[in-house]
Design an enzyme around this catalytic site. Structure first.
Site: not given
Ligand code: PRP
Length: 182
Positions: A46, A105
């Protein structure tokens, strides 16, 4: 409009907004890291686009490494288990590390990596994440450098995927729920 754009509910950060924020963050990091010869470690996959931009925005002598971990396995929620699938290629003892992430997250990935690098003898481990989603945090971890705080929505683009797609969108957007079957 591309076929990918059609799957986007709304744009959160445009290409221009990202560039502006990354430039400011890079300058802030330059002031902190001057003289430390940091090692920037990108968490694949990512962070690959953010890594390329933030290292150029932070003009200090440095070197780069890449580590790959997997925990999500094409699901939208973390399994909580972090596995290294590609490790760094050098001795990091005594080095000042900056871990580059696209999103923080639950904190599972970075809590694991931080401990992993400290165990290997890093002098310091700083965390730089483009996006921070604090509402989802389950681990006591915070980033030293944050691009943007985001709400609990499914975001894609600028490196972030859904089922390996949308990473090459130049902006960050929220995916339409029907795309991931809700
Ligand atoms: C994403 C992201 C972080 C991690 C953050 O990776 O790139 O590494 O999740 O979530 P956490 O704070 O809950 O651990 P993902 O597993 O989706 O893989 P990718 O980097 O290949 O997209």
């Amino acid at each position: 409009m591309s076929v990918m754009d059609r799957d986007i509910l709304k744009v959160l950060f445009t290409k221009e907004e990202i560039a502006q924020r990354v430039a400011a963050l890079g300058e802030e990091m330059r002031q902190d890291l001057e003289g430390k010869e940091p090692l920037f470690i990108s968490v694949l996959r990512g962070a690959f686009i953010f890594m390329a931009d933030i290292t150029r925005a932070c003009q200090v002598p440095c070197d780069v490494e890449f580590i790959a971990v997997s925990s999500y396995q094409n699901a939208t929620a973390s399994s909580g288990v972090v596995k290294i699938t590609h490790d760094i290629q050098q001795d990091i003892s005594g080095r000042h590390l900056v871990v580059i992430e696209d999103i923080l997250d639950s904190g599972n990935t970075l809590a694991f990596l931080r401990q992993y690098f400290l165990t290997k003898g890093a002098a310091s481990v700083k965390i730089c994440t483009l996006l921070d989603k604090p509402s989802r945090r389950t681990k006591a971890i915070h980033a030293d450098y944050v691009g943007f705080e985001v709400p609990d929505e499914f975001v894609v683009g600028y490196g972030l995927d859904y089922a390996q797609k949308y990473r090459n969108l130049p902006y960050i957007g929220v995916l339409k729920p029907e795309v991931y079957g809700q």
